[in-house]
Design an enzyme around this catalytic site. Sequence first.
Site, PDB file in Angstrom:
ATOM      1  CG  HIS A 242      28.817  48.498  42.094  1.00 52.77           C
ATOM      2  ND1 HIS A 242      27.970  47.680  41.715  1.00 52.77           N
ATOM      3  CD2 HIS A 242      27.736  49.433  42.901  1.00 52.77           C
ATOM      4  CE1 HIS A 242      26.765  47.977  41.530  1.00 52.77           C
ATOM      5  NE2 HIS A 242      26.638  49.016  42.451  1.00 52.77           N
TER       6      HIS A 242
ATOM      7  CB  SER B   4      58.770  37.237  46.775  1.00 52.88           C
ATOM      8  OG  SER B   4      59.241  36.711  45.496  1.00 52.88           O
TER       9      SER B   4
ATOM     10  CE  LYS C 122      54.882  40.944  45.725  1.00 51.28           C
ATOM     11  NZ  LYS C 122      54.568  39.720  44.752  1.00 51.28           N
TER      12      LYS C 122
ATOM     13  CD  GLU D  79      47.850  36.190  48.848  1.00 49.19           C
ATOM     14  OE1 GLU D  79      47.882  36.111  47.702  1.00 49.19           O
ATOM     15  OE2 GLU D  79      48.844  36.112  49.555  1.00 49.19           O
TER      16      GLU D  79
END
Length: 457
Positions: free
Chosen positions: A155, A276, A282, A289
Amino acid sequence: MSHIRSRFDKPPDELVVKYTSSLQYDWRLYSYDIRGSIAHARMLAKQGIITSDDAAQIEKGLALVAEEIEKGVFQFKPEQEDIHMAIEARLFELIGDPAGKLHTGRSRNDQVALDFRLYIKEAVSQTLSSIRMLQKTLIAMAEANKAVVMPGYTHLQLAQPVLLAHHLLAYFEMLERDYGRFKDCYKRADVLPLGSGSLAGVTFNINRRFLAEELGFSEISHNSMDAVADRDFAIEYISAAAVCMMHLSRLAEEIIMWSSAEFKFIELDDAYSTGSSLMPQKKNPDVAELGRGKTGRVYGNLMSMLTTMKGLPLTYNRDLQEDKERVFDTVDTLVPSLQVFSGMLDTLRFKPENMKNALDRGFILATDLADYLVNKGEAFRNAHGIIARLVNYAVKNNKTLDTMSLDEYRQFSPLFANDVKKITMESSVAARNVPGGTSPGQVELALKRAKEIACNR
Ligand code: ARG
């Protein structure tokens, strides 16, 4: 090709030509088409259906066509429906009449089924070696981090300590099942459809066994109607790819989480990170992704292909032309994903100190405490209740299992003694010494097995 239009009084509408052509993508089948045609010509000559002189000219002409395509000088004309017609037309320009004999005892229906099977067989081989590469990377990572303990989650809540190597080898297992699925898919692609003709077989005394041998197929198809209508092998490839991408996507999700400031379990290499355009600080895990994102397109390909097939009456229907892009896109997505993930994993750095901090944050040894009481004679369900109350107390009093005194422990059960303090992350992991468990000894065995599989099979 003009002869195909002889039955009609006028040429096809321009839109129809555009709408029906597959040349802009099925050109990728050219090498398989040429291989198939050469084998077919040789077989026709061997059987005395065409002369060996014709066969030799066809073979030479096809070699020239291949060369032209490879050199980028071949003229792809959109009015030629597909790669099969384009190659045959060019062959005719190059060698004249003998070209017209090549299609004896063959139809584009068994021809395209052949080309596609040859393509899938190669795609499977490429996929298998890319899976192996990623598996080897995982093995090397596990090997290099054998002693590192990290939190295991259920979980996404701290559950029990595990070895990082154990976690990594879980992905080895998933990929091993993927490997098996692709091998299985290969078996069913490895069947020669050529000789089925349009649908009913052919009238000439062809030699299908010879074709199978020339083209490296283990078997020949048993039903001509099935052979020209079947695309199960393509569906199987995409479906195995969908499962494999799902595995990569789960791995991607962990990489993304682990590289966040909240986890900081890993640091991605600069070569596998992106910046970024706005926020200068970043360092983004775009590779992971995209792997996660591209999983969606492979699922889409699978759905698309299944839907294309579902209402088709026997045998060949033009709908089947829609199979190519779905399969090409799947191969073009899966293989590079496996490869880039391998590089991303190979270069990332683990941060065991942050894993250790995360271990200390929760009550990750609670199960071990329950097991401790069981070993002292308590029934597991009672032990579970005792530790649950103990954790409740600790949370309310802002304590951890470490900072609670033995007296406090004994408020919950008289079975607690000094040795309760001997329970550590390391002892917890070591105690799970069952086959498939996370103890160092078991993980060592798992590593050994993984190495045997990845290096020898
Ligand atoms: N371009 C077609 C395909 O990909 C080749 C087979 C065409 N056969 C036919 N009978 N029109 O399926």
